[in-house]
Design an enzyme around this catalytic site. Structure first.
Site, mmCIF file in Angstrom:
data_model
loop_
_atom_site.group_PDB
_atom_site.id
_atom_site.type_symbol
_atom_site.label_atom_id
_atom_site.label_comp_id
_atom_site.label_asym_id
_atom_site.label_seq_id
_atom_site.Cartn_x
_atom_site.Cartn_y
_atom_site.Cartn_z
ATOM 1 N N HIS A 1 0.821 -1.208 0.000
ATOM 2 C CA HIS A 1 0.000 0.000 0.000
ATOM 3 C C HIS A 1 0.858 1.261 0.000
ATOM 4 O O HIS A 1 0.449 2.298 -0.504
ATOM 5 C CB HIS A 1 -0.987 -0.018 1.172
ATOM 6 C CG HIS A 1 -2.133 -0.927 0.907
ATOM 7 N ND1 HIS A 1 -2.225 -2.180 1.460
ATOM 8 C CD2 HIS A 1 -3.213 -0.791 0.096
ATOM 9 C CE1 HIS A 1 -3.323 -2.756 1.003
ATOM 10 N NE2 HIS A 1 -3.934 -1.944 0.191
ATOM 11 N N ARG B 1 -10.604 3.950 -1.511
ATOM 12 C CA ARG B 1 -10.089 3.173 -0.366
ATOM 13 C C ARG B 1 -10.368 3.981 0.907
ATOM 14 O O ARG B 1 -9.501 4.701 1.407
ATOM 15 C CB ARG B 1 -8.586 2.951 -0.509
ATOM 16 C CG ARG B 1 -8.187 1.956 -1.595
ATOM 17 C CD ARG B 1 -6.678 1.772 -1.624
ATOM 18 N NE ARG B 1 -6.246 0.613 -2.355
ATOM 19 C CZ ARG B 1 -5.793 0.632 -3.613
ATOM 20 N NH1 ARG B 1 -5.723 1.768 -4.274
ATOM 21 N NH2 ARG B 1 -5.413 -0.497 -4.188
ATOM 22 N N ARG C 1 -15.486 1.686 -1.338
ATOM 23 C CA ARG C 1 -15.219 0.418 -0.652
ATOM 24 C C ARG C 1 -15.350 0.614 0.851
ATOM 25 O O ARG C 1 -14.843 1.608 1.392
ATOM 26 C CB ARG C 1 -13.806 -0.053 -1.003
ATOM 27 C CG ARG C 1 -13.395 -1.274 -0.226
ATOM 28 C CD ARG C 1 -12.125 -1.855 -0.758
ATOM 29 N NE ARG C 1 -10.940 -1.178 -0.242
ATOM 30 C CZ ARG C 1 -9.702 -1.540 -0.540
ATOM 31 N NH1 ARG C 1 -9.498 -2.548 -1.384
ATOM 32 N NH2 ARG C 1 -8.678 -0.906 -0.040
ATOM 33 N N GLU D 1 -10.735 -11.231 -4.213
ATOM 34 C CA GLU D 1 -9.341 -11.078 -3.784
ATOM 35 C C GLU D 1 -8.791 -12.374 -3.204
ATOM 36 O O GLU D 1 -7.598 -12.512 -2.996
ATOM 37 C CB GLU D 1 -9.229 -9.996 -2.696
ATOM 38 C CG GLU D 1 -9.786 -8.671 -3.111
ATOM 39 C CD GLU D 1 -9.499 -7.576 -2.118
ATOM 40 O OE1 GLU D 1 -8.473 -6.913 -2.241
ATOM 41 O OE2 GLU D 1 -10.325 -7.390 -1.197
ATOM 42 N N ASN E 1 -4.079 -7.275 -6.541
ATOM 43 C CA ASN E 1 -2.930 -7.185 -5.620
ATOM 44 C C ASN E 1 -3.018 -8.285 -4.568
ATOM 45 O O ASN E 1 -2.043 -8.997 -4.312
ATOM 46 C CB ASN E 1 -2.909 -5.832 -4.911
ATOM 47 C CG ASN E 1 -2.938 -4.681 -5.879
ATOM 48 O OD1 ASN E 1 -2.506 -4.823 -7.011
ATOM 49 N ND2 ASN E 1 -3.461 -3.550 -5.454
ATOM 50 N N ASP E 2 -4.190 -8.395 -3.969
ATOM 51 C CA ASP E 2 -4.346 -9.442 -2.962
ATOM 52 C C ASP E 2 -4.531 -10.808 -3.607
ATOM 53 O O ASP E 2 -4.017 -11.806 -3.110
ATOM 54 C CB ASP E 2 -5.537 -9.128 -2.047
ATOM 55 C CG ASP E 2 -5.137 -8.140 -0.962
ATOM 56 O OD1 ASP E 2 -4.062 -8.350 -0.364
ATOM 57 O OD2 ASP E 2 -5.851 -7.176 -0.735
ATOM 58 N N ARG F 1 2.787 -9.312 -0.152
ATOM 59 C CA ARG F 1 2.969 -8.136 -1.014
ATOM 60 C C ARG F 1 3.756 -7.023 -0.356
ATOM 61 O O ARG F 1 4.119 -6.045 -1.011
ATOM 62 C CB ARG F 1 1.609 -7.617 -1.501
ATOM 63 C CG ARG F 1 0.686 -7.193 -0.401
ATOM 64 C CD ARG F 1 -0.730 -6.970 -0.926
ATOM 65 N NE ARG F 1 -0.955 -5.619 -1.389
ATOM 66 C CZ ARG F 1 -2.154 -5.075 -1.519
ATOM 67 N NH1 ARG F 1 -3.234 -5.772 -1.249
ATOM 68 N NH2 ARG F 1 -2.291 -3.847 -1.937
ATOM 69 N N CYS G 1 -9.459 -3.588 -10.197
ATOM 70 C CA CYS G 1 -9.001 -2.346 -9.561
ATOM 71 C C CYS G 1 -7.634 -2.515 -8.895
ATOM 72 O O CYS G 1 -7.154 -1.609 -8.237
ATOM 73 C CB CYS G 1 -10.026 -1.838 -8.560
ATOM 74 S SG CYS G 1 -10.332 -2.991 -7.221
HETATM 75 C C1 PEP Z 1 -6.274 -5.269 -4.428
HETATM 76 O O1 PEP Z 1 -6.064 -6.071 -3.519
HETATM 77 O O2 PEP Z 1 -5.940 -5.471 -5.618
HETATM 78 C C2 PEP Z 1 -6.957 -4.002 -4.155
HETATM 79 C C3 PEP Z 1 -7.343 -3.199 -5.128
HETATM 80 O O3 PEP Z 1 -7.124 -3.638 -2.838
HETATM 81 P P1 PEP Z 1 -5.895 -3.133 -1.934
HETATM 82 O O4 PEP Z 1 -4.708 -2.918 -2.833
HETATM 83 O O5 PEP Z 1 -6.329 -1.897 -1.271
HETATM 84 O O6 PEP Z 1 -5.694 -4.268 -0.992
HETATM 85 MG MG MG Z 2 -6.996 -5.766 -1.608
#
Ligand code: PEP
Ligand code: MG
Length: 574
Positions: free
Chosen positions: A194, A301, A337, A435, A458-459, A469, A506
């Site tokens: 993040h 977010r 979200r 996710e 990402n997750d 990550r 996203c």
């Molecule tokens: C993700 O996990 O891809 C996502 C968009 O949420 P975050 O990056 O805030 O965990």
């Molecule tokens: Mg996420």
């Protein structure tokens, strides 16, 4: 002497500036000078923070149940004692007065001094009290971060600074939105942490995972940050400096050219419209999103509203933030979200950290354990819904029970607004994030009850490949092109399509222009990314033929050799 360090570039472009080292460890804080006339106010701010922490601890002590273990009260008493000690509650005031610095920095200087003394102590028990001192200092820091203190003007001097840190939390980086630093680089971190994600939204070059930058770079020396290549050059030779100054100008011109695409619809060569939305962290991010040509907000977010403050935002404060975004987007869709706190975005530093925070109590899991707090947010969102086109998105759903419970709580929030006679849009769509691999594979869990989906790559990738990550030591294993990742994405797009449920991506993959054609070929029509990526991705959409990309992407789904996959991606993008 000039030297070069390589890391992972997480936000492109070139910055040239003077290094400013920010301190190592969890007590990472900004340092700025204050005008002499401001010292008394700054001391008062420090006193107020100490007072807040004292109240918190006393309240905590008062709420300890009768049967709780005696050590618990002893632990709170110890923290109260440390807080009351003049070494901690008085000495920083003297530092503020003599050095004319901000309260956070004064506290940090004093804490460093104290911790050094602890390190020299032979007695094991006393040495262990070091952790207690750190915890108390962190509480005071947190209280300070919730106050509006003196902020140095975002002047030219700041624009020349490259911050060099060991590590920065997402909460630290979001504070930079109030500043105008040229760039920042860190020893730790990875592409989808993040911290890196927020860095991208600052639109300044940024590099993470440099490992020893903070040790090697000296305060004030000139450094070049090439965020595109992930390279830092310290103390450059004049020719190298001139070369990068030229590249910097070229990069700026290129960006200006792309801005002309702002109002061009994102349409493929074969005439298919693609939605390009923006990801935001704070209401202030809407202006750059519109400037980048976003046709909606695909991910707000909201957890960032909860960070860098000692208290929680109440319903009215949240409502104002959501309403501002929805109104400024002026009828364009806005996906908000529900808060994804936990893991690397903690609101309570002193809360016991789970052994595996990414697998622990975060996002919807945390919301379901705190229904009152969750309903406050849901009410604020629903109230904002009547000011535009709003959708609610739930992160980290994993099973049918979580979907049901979340929907029930939304219903409860609706009923409580009805009881209070407060208007809201009764048809606000509710969607879920894909996710967790289990949810992606058993997608019916989500499509049965929800109105739309958003894939958090990402997750999803973190959990599919078992790659943390936030951990730079395994960052090289994080691979969006892994055949399993591509197979799951294709499965999600196809299954959602069959069920007639809109789906977007996203995660950071959506803003990676190298993957735009591949995602289009796999069937994606809605992308959400940081505003800075919008022009590049749009340009790529405009030059893509789905008739070519579709069959090519399906061929890529059959490839398993990483070398071959990369070569195929290059051909797709050629
Ligand atoms: C993700 O996990 O891809 C996502 C968009 O949420 P975050 O990056 O805030 O965990
Ligand atoms: Mg996420």
């Amino acid at each position: 002497m000039s030297f070069t360090i390589h890391g992972i570039g997480v936000s492109g472009g070139i910055a040239i500036g003077h290094a400013h080292l920010v301190s190592h460890t969890k007590l990472e804080v900004a340092h700025y000078d204050i005008p002499a006339g401001q010292a008394a106010d700054e001391s008062a701010r420090f006193d107020a923070a100490v007072g807040t922490v004292r109240d918190e601890l006393e309240q905590l002590r008062g709420s300890v149940p009768a049967g709780a273990p005696a050590e618990f009260c002893a632990f709170i008493d110890l923290h109260l004692m440390i807080l009351a000690d003049s070494m901690l509650s008085e000495a920083p005031r003297a530092i503020i007065a003599s050095r004319l610095c901000n309260a956070e920095w004064a506290l940090k200087m004093q804490a460093d001094e104290l911790l050094q003394q602890f390190d020299a102590i032979e007695d094991g028990y006393l040495r262990e009290r070091r952790t207690d001192v750190i915890q108390v200092v962190q509480r005071v820091m947190k209280a300070l971060s919730g106050q509006r203190g003196y902020m140095p003007p975002a002047g030219d001097s700041e624009r020349n600074l490259v911050l060099v840190a060991h590590d920065l939390s997402p909460a630290d980086v979001v504070l930079f939105k109030q500043h105008r630093f040229a760039s920042f680089v860190t020893d730790l971190g990875s592409v989808t942490s993040h911290t890196a994600i927020v860095a991208r939204s600052l639109n300044i070059p940024c590099i993470v995972a440099l490992h020893h930058a903070r040790q090697l770079i000296r305060e004030s020396e000139i450094i070049i940050v090439d965020g595109t290549q992930g390279v830092v050059i310290a103390d450059p030779d004049p020719q190298v400096l001139a070369e990068y100054q030229l590249r910097q100008r070229e990069f700026g011109l290129e960006r200006q050219k792309l801005r002309r695409l702002r109002d061009t619809p994102a349409r493929t060569l074969d005439g298919v419209d693609v939605e390009l939305h923006a990801n935001i962290e704070l209401p202030g991010d809407v202006a750059p999103a519109l400037d980048g040509g976003a046709t909606g907000i695909g991910l707000f977010r909201t957890e960032f509203l909860f960070l860098n403050r000692p208290d929680l935002p109440g319903e009215d404060e949240q409502f104002e933030a959501y309403r501002q975004v929805v109104e400024e987007m002026d009828g364009r869709p806005v996906t908000i979200r529900t808060y994804d706190l936990g893991a690397d975005k903690q609101i309570d530093d002193t809360a016991r950290l789970a052994t595996n925070p990414a697998l622990g109590l975060r996002a919807i899991r945390l919301c379901l354990t705190e229904p009152k707090r969750f309903i406050t947010q849901l009410r604020a969102m629903l109230r904002a819904s009547r000011y535009g086109r709003m959708k609610i998105l739930i992160p980290m759903l994993m099973n049918a029970s979580e979907v049901e419970q979340a929907l029930q709580l939304i219903e409860q929030a609706r009923r409580s607004l009805d009881d209070d006679g407060i208007a809201y849009d009764r048809d606000v769509p509710v969607g879920g994030m894909v996710e967790i691999p289990a949810a992606a594979l058993a997608l019916g869990l989500l499509t049965r009850r929800l109105d739309f989906l958003s894939v958090g790559t990402n997750d999803l990738i973190q959990y599919m490949l078992a790659v943390d990550r936030t951990d730079d030591t395994v960052a090289h294993l994080y691979d969006p092109l892994h055949p399993a990742v591509l197979a799951v994405l294709a499965h999600v797009f196809k299954t959602a399509g069959k069920a007639g449920i809109p789906v977007s991506v996203c995660g950071e993959m959506a803003g990676d222009v190298a993957l735009t054609r591949l995602l289009l070929g796999l069937g994606l029509r809605q992308f959400s990314m940081h505003s800075t990526h919008l022009p590049d991705v749009k340009q790529r959409v405009l030059k893509t033929s789905l008739a070519d990309a579709g069959p090519f992407a399906r061929r890529m789904l059959r490839a398993t050799d990483p070398g071959k996959l990369h070569a195929m991606l290059d051909r797709l993008n050629a």
